[in-house]
Design an enzyme around this catalytic site. Structure first.
Site, short mmCIF file in Angstrom:
data_model
loop_
_atom_site.label_atom_id
_atom_site.label_comp_id
_atom_site.label_asym_id
_atom_site.label_seq_id
_atom_site.Cartn_x
_atom_site.Cartn_y
_atom_site.Cartn_z
N ARG A 138 -21.73 12.25 11.27
CA ARG A 138 -20.31 12.49 11.01
C ARG A 138 -19.60 11.18 10.64
NH1 ARG A 138 -21.54 16.06 15.46
NH2 ARG A 138 -21.01 14.41 16.95
N HIS A 184 3.25 14.32 -4.83
CA HIS A 184 4.55 14.36 -5.49
C HIS A 184 4.47 14.46 -7.02
CE1 HIS A 184 3.32 10.13 -4.70
NE2 HIS A 184 3.63 9.98 -5.98
N LEU A 185 5.55 14.99 -7.56
CA LEU A 185 5.83 14.94 -8.99
C LEU A 185 6.99 13.98 -9.20
CD1 LEU A 185 5.69 18.76 -9.76
CD2 LEU A 185 4.14 17.05 -10.73
N ARG A 214 -3.57 9.23 0.26
CA ARG A 214 -2.32 9.05 1.01
C ARG A 214 -1.10 9.25 0.13
NH1 ARG A 214 0.76 4.67 -0.69
NH2 ARG A 214 -0.51 3.29 -1.97
N HIS A 251 -8.59 12.02 -20.40
CA HIS A 251 -9.39 10.98 -21.06
C HIS A 251 -10.60 10.67 -20.20
CE1 HIS A 251 -9.67 6.90 -23.19
NE2 HIS A 251 -9.82 7.83 -24.11
N CYS A 270 -4.41 4.32 -3.15
CA CYS A 270 -3.84 5.67 -3.07
C CYS A 270 -4.91 6.65 -2.59
CB CYS A 270 -3.30 6.09 -4.43
SG CYS A 270 -1.89 5.10 -4.99
N ASP A 328 0.29 10.92 -7.38
CA ASP A 328 1.06 11.24 -8.59
C ASP A 328 0.37 12.44 -9.23
OD1 ASP A 328 1.95 11.41 -11.22
OD2 ASP A 328 1.86 9.26 -11.61
N ALA A 346 4.86 5.32 -13.34
CA ALA A 346 5.77 4.66 -12.40
C ALA A 346 5.04 3.46 -11.79
CB ALA A 346 6.20 5.63 -11.32
#
Length: 264
Positions: free
Chosen positions: A126, A207-208, A166, A51, A146, A169, A263
């Site tokens: 830098r 992660h899944l 960090r 979307h 996240c 999903d 989640a």
């Protein structure tokens, strides 16, 4: 995008099963990197429909420095609703940290304005960094950042960006994150008169969710389509003056949307 599907395969093959804050359960790997050459197309996942309107409006909302979901709701974007309080507030999340990071003296730092000025005046620095991970305010946020930290890099007249995420999903969030930061890189490059380099995505706990496994299998059964093209139709006076209609996505021919639970 083959890189995205390869990440899914890697998690399924090499990941470990872990518990998590939401109580859902995940299959997870730690430390993973993908690189996208932005001159070769816009990195938007095609093995399910994404979307893009929500992605654009969320990015514009971040850049406004807003932390209430009113703007998102006005534009029929509901991706933050699960975390907002009864007044629509989220606490000092991304927009607040990007645009008004509080200092000990009571002032605020506009990190976005600052980093663009630095890219223009000190392209080899830098320290071209924006951080949303404000340790002193994490407990006030509805959701800790996240996608926490990003850095720009200028070489050969091209602008690249690396994001450190960090927590990721992979099924629901990552396609949004890649597209959002790719678009931000395009906007900053335009404002700084630079060509497009790479977007580099680096994940921490990647992660899944256990309730996304059927959806992941369906997505892996689909063949990626050619990358679409994102065009910025005008050059506003500043990074903060872009509007939704300034962006045009063409040649996006994705597979159908795949629904999955969030989640919280």
């Amino acid at each position: 995008m083959k890189q995205y599907l390869d990440l899914m395969k890697h998690i399924l093959a090499e990941g470990v099963d872990k518990s998590d804050r939401t109580g859902t359960g995940t299959r997870s790997v730690f430390g993973y990197q993908m690189r996208f050459d932005l001159s070769k197309g816009f990195p938007l996942v095609s093995t399910k429909k994404c979307h893009m309107r929500s992605i654009i409006h969320e990015l514009l909302w971040f850049l406004k420095g807003e932390t209430n979901v009113a703007y998102l709701r006005e534009n029929k974007v509901s991706i933050w609703d699960e975390w907002a309080d009864e007044n629509g507030d989220l606490g000092p999340v991304y927009g607040a940290q990007w645009r008004s990071w509080p200092t000990q003296s009571g002032d605020a730092i506009d990190q976005i304005s600052q980093v663009i000025a630095q890219i223009k005046s000190q392209p080899d620095s830098r320290r071209l960094i924006v951080s949303a991970w404000n340790v002193g305010e994490l407990d006030k946020m509805a959701l800790a950042p996240c996608h926490a930290f990003f850095q720009f890099y200028v070489a050969d007249g091209k602008l690249s960006c690396q994001l450190y995420q960090r927590s990721c999903d992979v099924f629901l969030g990552l396609p949004f994150n890649i597209a959002s930061y790719a678009l931000l890189t395009m906007m900053v490059a335009q404002q700084c008169d630079l060509a497009l380099g790479d977007f580099v995505w680096t994940g921490g706990d990647t992660h899944l969710y256990s309730n996304h496994m059927e959806q992941t299998a369906l997505q892996l059964s689909r063949e990626p389509m050619p990358l679409p093209t994102m065009t910025i139709l005008r050059r506003p006076e500043s990074i903060f003056d872009y509007q939704f209609d300034d962006f045009e996505l063409t040649n996006y021919a994705p597979h159908p949307h795949i629904k999955a639970p969030v989640a919280v």
